[in-house]
Design an enzyme around this catalytic site. Structure first.
Site, short mmCIF file in Angstrom:
data_model
loop_
_atom_site.label_atom_id
_atom_site.label_comp_id
_atom_site.label_asym_id
_atom_site.label_seq_id
_atom_site.Cartn_x
_atom_site.Cartn_y
_atom_site.Cartn_z
N HIS A 128 0.95 -1.39 0.00
CA HIS A 128 -0.02 0.02 -0.01
C HIS A 128 0.75 1.18 -0.10
O HIS A 128 0.63 2.22 0.53
CB HIS A 128 -0.85 0.05 1.06
CG HIS A 128 -2.09 -0.92 1.01
ND1 HIS A 128 -3.24 -0.85 0.76
CD2 HIS A 128 -1.85 -2.42 1.58
CE1 HIS A 128 -4.02 -2.05 0.69
NE2 HIS A 128 -2.99 -2.88 1.32
N ASN A 200 -10.45 -2.61 2.60
CA ASN A 200 -9.94 -2.68 1.30
C ASN A 200 -11.28 -2.61 0.47
O ASN A 200 -12.50 -2.43 1.15
CB ASN A 200 -9.44 -4.21 0.89
CG ASN A 200 -7.96 -4.24 1.16
OD1 ASN A 200 -7.37 -3.31 1.38
ND2 ASN A 200 -7.39 -5.29 1.09
N HIS A 392 -3.65 0.95 12.10
CA HIS A 392 -3.35 -0.41 12.98
C HIS A 392 -4.56 -0.92 13.21
O HIS A 392 -5.47 -0.46 13.82
CB HIS A 392 -2.49 -0.05 14.29
CG HIS A 392 -2.36 -1.06 15.14
ND1 HIS A 392 -2.16 -2.65 14.73
CD2 HIS A 392 -2.19 -1.23 16.34
CE1 HIS A 392 -1.99 -3.27 15.78
NE2 HIS A 392 -1.73 -2.60 16.65
FE1 HDD Z 1 -2.49 -5.01 5.28
C1 HDD Z 1 -1.11 -1.96 5.17
C2 HDD Z 1 -5.41 -3.43 4.32
C3 HDD Z 1 -3.98 -7.98 5.61
C4 HDD Z 1 0.34 -6.04 6.96
N1 HDD Z 1 -3.13 -2.90 4.77
C5 HDD Z 1 -2.44 -1.67 4.84
C6 HDD Z 1 -3.17 -0.69 4.46
C7 HDD Z 1 -4.50 -1.25 4.07
C8 HDD Z 1 -4.58 -2.71 4.43
C9 HDD Z 1 -5.45 -0.59 3.54
C10 HDD Z 1 -2.62 0.62 4.36
C11 HDD Z 1 -3.05 1.50 5.12
C12 HDD Z 1 -2.39 2.83 5.15
O1 HDD Z 1 -2.97 3.56 4.21
O2 HDD Z 1 -1.48 3.44 5.86
N2 HDD Z 1 -4.13 -5.61 4.99
C13 HDD Z 1 -5.44 -4.77 4.51
C14 HDD Z 1 -6.59 -5.90 4.72
C15 HDD Z 1 -6.22 -6.96 5.03
C16 HDD Z 1 -4.73 -6.75 5.09
C17 HDD Z 1 -8.04 -5.17 4.14
C18 HDD Z 1 -7.11 -8.31 5.02
C19 HDD Z 1 -8.26 -8.40 5.31
N3 HDD Z 1 -1.84 -6.68 5.84
C20 HDD Z 1 -2.58 -7.86 5.99
C21 HDD Z 1 -1.96 -8.82 6.62
C22 HDD Z 1 -0.68 -8.31 7.12
C23 HDD Z 1 -0.71 -6.80 6.70
C24 HDD Z 1 -2.34 -10.40 6.80
C25 HDD Z 1 0.40 -8.95 7.83
C26 HDD Z 1 0.60 -10.16 8.10
N4 HDD Z 1 -0.79 -4.30 5.92
C27 HDD Z 1 0.32 -4.71 6.61
C28 HDD Z 1 1.26 -4.00 6.98
C29 HDD Z 1 0.81 -2.42 6.26
C30 HDD Z 1 -0.27 -2.90 5.78
C31 HDD Z 1 2.81 -4.16 6.21
C32 HDD Z 1 1.99 -1.92 5.38
C33 HDD Z 1 2.12 -0.29 5.99
C34 HDD Z 1 1.38 -0.23 7.24
O3 HDD Z 1 0.86 -1.62 7.48
O4 HDD Z 1 1.31 0.69 7.84
O5 HDD Z 1 1.69 -3.91 8.23
#
Ligand code: HDD
Length: 753
Positions: A128, A200, A392
């Site tokens: 993202h 999402n 978060h």
């Molecule tokens: Fe995630 C970012 C949505 C599963 C780990 N995620 C991130 C963002 C969104 C989502 C909208 C951007 C937030 C922003 O604008 O800063 N992610 C989802 C949805 C998921 C999902 C709807 C499943 C239902 N994500 C998911 C899993 C993991 C992550 C299973 C890790 C095990 N996601 C992350 C992250 C991020 C992230 C690595 C990258 C930057 C951040 O968090 O702040 O932690």
């Protein structure tokens, strides 16, 4: 007297605190500056902030107001200073031993300026990375207060929000309109602390267990050897993963549908994906799924549009959001919940509520509206706000709890952890955009980027030195109290049996699509698999498609020139869910972009009246003319050189612009691009052909018929309105836009329907 000058005079006085005037003589320094240092203009007052922009809340890290936020405005003081507040005399020349001599290390300004620049970048989000955001407000209807005690969902509560939309796979500078899932993350600054709904635009996820997240992302990101392709799933590693991990089938199908290429962030649904547990004032619990429903409807681009926009305007979605808000066309979403009883099985109508690859069709559990969100303010600094915002899934408030969805569990760790690298340390909650609007009284201390000056001597509990403060709160004082659920089980690395169903809901989605939507899905799979090199991957994915639907599988197999495999398991027979289709609904045309092609030969009175009528209908008219400047009394916003059809939701032709010297541009003519027998400017013809192919409404009056004829568009074709009265033509075009596209114009094979 010059008002700007006198205002600057006041600023100068204020800043210099009655001290020497700016050009006072300094011993040893000539009073007149060398010519090269002369300012090109008189100092002017900085531009005021735009009305749609103000900074984030600037409460201090401990929750106290910090005083005048405007004091922190950039570029407003009269004099440039160093980071230490020392006024600077020159920022264009390094300190040298003579004009042609070596640069001196003692130049503190040079060192500071370059040092700071060297560290301007922070790591982009690991997923993202590409996003755009806006501030707004959430107004609660109070309809959820029987199921949750969350204060921001109580009747009449108004809560500031910050929402960031994103793509998943692309890097920070990648194009907006790629085929991908879109992030829809909302930060509610509630009176009880920050609540983040990190969702999402697709209601299901690729994997059922968060331990696979690094795998699915490694597969989707560019190949590690050459770092290509950027921001897309049309490559071998992605299809290798999803064909081997068939639990990804449902999410992948959504991505291959029109949902993977939204028309605008303003026209996307949002989903919390997981099932959450709400707790009411009595402690009773309910399971829910969160939905954001856009007031403008759910609309998509066509694949060709999406690809063209990636080149013509890679910032298309970012620009669209910011422009709409600046113009006062504030996008709105209704927040809704699907409500399920919190039974020990956590199932609803046979659907496992803990499986994030499953939806509950809205026909089985209606989405009940609980509040309205409006985005009404653009960020004033991209880095400070959009880049540094930290969402978060574990930012919860009383009344909202989690469930045992194993995908959610990994997220509860990941979002906290990732900020340590991204925002360099544990104090990211103190960055202005992340600060709660509730008082902070924590015992977290020190660390990188600690902004707070904590007083007191006893950041531990219990203590007697700081009077025992702070005290624990009970539920009645608003404490977050976890639901005291029984937990038992053997320690195993296993999934429940219900997680083995990977195809029935993909089939449900396919069966719920209209014929043109199915055709788009077939085209998308054929395109993406056609970009893969490995035959084995294509064949394996065709076996997956066979388990969704024989027509889908056959059509894609034909497109790839491969044999059609048989399904490996019996096909399910789910009832279609009409709510999943984007066709067959009517939506307001507010905020849509209407291109109006005109030149001097047209009746400019009619063009002006139509332009006004477009504005009155809440849409944006863009006049497209052979050259820039004014067309009569109207400003020309696009020329035939700068316009491209993909920018418009509908096209109006106020006549047939003749090809002239200006129309072609000298360079085009020299390059021999001009065809000999064209009565109409070919760039207008191209625009009409594209708009037609993309199934958008076309209206024309006057001599517009000539343009259609040259473009090969028959006047009787669906979605083409030609008449004598421009304003009537516009009304008909607006009527057509309620359905978003002229769907019958998409070619569809008979067996797909
Ligand atoms: Fe995630 C970012 C949505 C599963 C780990 N995620 C991130 C963002 C969104 C989502 C909208 C951007 C937030 C922003 O604008 O800063 N992610 C989802 C949805 C998921 C999902 C709807 C499943 C239902 N994500 C998911 C899993 C993991 C992550 C299973 C890790 C095990 N996601 C992350 C992250 C991020 C992230 C690595 C990258 C930057 C951040 O968090 O702040 O932690």
């Amino acid at each position: 007297s010059n008002p700007i000058k006198s205002a600057v005079g006041k600023v100068v006085d204020a800043v210099s605190d009655g001290g020497p005037a700016p050009k006072a003589e300094i011993p040893g320094v000539p009073n007149s500056e060398p010519a090269s240092l002369e300012q090109p203009t008189e100092p002017r007052e900085p531009l005021p902030p735009k009305p749609d922009q103000t900074g984030p809340d600037t409460g201090s890290p401990t929750g106290e107001p910090t005083g005048a936020p405007q004091a922190a405005m950039a570029q407003t003081g009269a004099f440039l200073t160093s980071a230490q507040g020392v006024r600077l005399r020159d920022t264009d020349h390094s300190l040298k031993a003579g004009p042609r001599g070596p640069v001196l290390l003692q130049d503190f300004h040079l060192r500071e300026k370059v040092m700071h620049f060297d560290h301007e970048r922070i790591p982009e989000r690991v997923v993202h990375a590409r996003g755009a955001a806006a501030h707004g407000v959430f107004r609660s209807y109070g309809t959820a207060s029987n199921v949750t005690r969350a204060a921001f969902l109580a009747e009449g509560a108004e809560t500031p929000v910050f929402v960031r939309f994103s793509t998943v796979l692309g890097s920070r500078g990648s194009a907006d309109t790629v085929r991908d899932t879109r992030g829809f993350a909302t930060k509610f600054y509630t009176t009880e602390g920050v609540y983040d709904l990190v969702g999402n635009n697709i209601p299901v996820f690729f994997i059922q267990d968060g331990i696979k997240f690094p795998d699915v992302i490694h597969a989707g990101k560019p190949h590690p050897d050459r770092e290509i392709p950027q921001a897309q799933s049309a490559h071998d590693t992605f299809w290798d993963f999803v064909s081997l991990h068939t639990e990804a089938t449902h999410h992948t199908l959504w991505n291959m549908s029109d949902r993977g290429i939204p028309r605008s962030f303003r026209m996307m649904e949002g989903f919390g994906v997981h099932t959450f547990r709400l707790v009411n004032a009595e402690g009773a619990t309910t399971l829910v799924k969160f939905h954001w429903k856009p007031k403008l409807g759910v609309h998509s681009l066509t694949w060709e549009e999406a690809q063209m926009i990636s080149g013509v305007d890679p910032d298309f979605h970012r620009r669209d959001l910011a422009d709409a808000i600046e113009a006062g066309a504030y996008p709105q979403w209704e927040l809704g919940i699907q409500v399920f009883p919190d039974t020990p099985e956590q199932m609803f109508e046979g659907i496992d509520l803990l499986d994030p690859t499953k939806i509950v069709p809205e026909e089985l559990a209606p989405v009940q509206p609980v509040g309205l969100m409006e985005l009404n303010r653009n960020p004033s600094n991209y880095f400070a706000e959009t880049e540094q915002v930290a969402f978060h899934t574990g930012h919860l408030v009383p009344g909202i709890d989690i469930t045992d969805d194993p995908l959610l569990a990994a997220r509860l760790f990941s979002y906290l952890d990732t900020q340590i690298t991204r925002l360099a340390g544990p104090n990211f909650a103190q960055i202005p955009i992340n600060r709660p609007h509730a008082p902070i009284n924590d015992m977290l201390r020190d660390g990188w980027h600690q902004d707070a000056v904590h007083r007191g001597v006893a950041p531990y509990k219990p203590n007697s030195l700081d009077g025992g403060c702070p005290f624990h709160a009970g539920a009645s004082e608003g404490a977050y109290v976890e639901v005291p659920l029984e937990v038992s089980g053997r320690k195993v690395r296993e999934a429940p049996a219900s997680y083995a169903d990977h195809f029935s809901q993909a089939r449900l989605f396919w069966l719920s699509m209209s014929a043109p939507e199915r055709e788009h899905i077939i085209d998308a799979y054929t395109f993406e698999l056609g970009k893969c090199y490995e035959q084995a991957i294509k064949e394996r994915q065709l076996r997956v498609l066979a388990n969704i639907d024989p027509v889908l599988c056959r059509e894609v197999a034909q497109g790839l020139g491969l044999p059609e495999p048989a399904p490996s398991e019996p096909l399910a027979d789910p009832a279609p869910s009409p709510a999943l289709s984007q066709v067959g609904h009517e939506w307001p045309a507010d905020g849509r972009i209407i291109g109006i092609v005109a030149d001097e030969s047209c009746d400019l009175g009619v063009v002006g009246a139509v332009r006004q009528a477009v504005l009155s209908a809440g849409m944006v008219p863009l006049i497209i003319a052979p050259k820039g400047g004014m067309l009569g009394t109207m400003p020309v916003q696009r020329t035939f050189l700068t316009a491209r059809s993909v920018e418009f939701d509908a096209l109006l032709l106020a006549g047939a612009p003749m090809p002239g010297k200006d129309a072609y541009g000298a360079r085009d003519a020299k390059a021999g691009n001009r065809l000999p027998d064209e009565p109409v400017d070919p760039r207008v013809t191209l625009m009409v052909q594209e708009v037609y192919r993309h199934a958008k409404a076309i209206g024309g009056w006057g001599t517009a018929g000539q343009v259609l004829a040259q473009a090969g568009v028959v006047e009787q074709a669906p979605g083409v309105v030609v008449g004598g009265d421009g304003e009537q033509v516009l009304r008909d075009v607006v009527g057509l836009m309620a359905a978003h596209r002229v769907w019958e114009r998409f070619p569809t094979a008979a067996d797909v329907a």
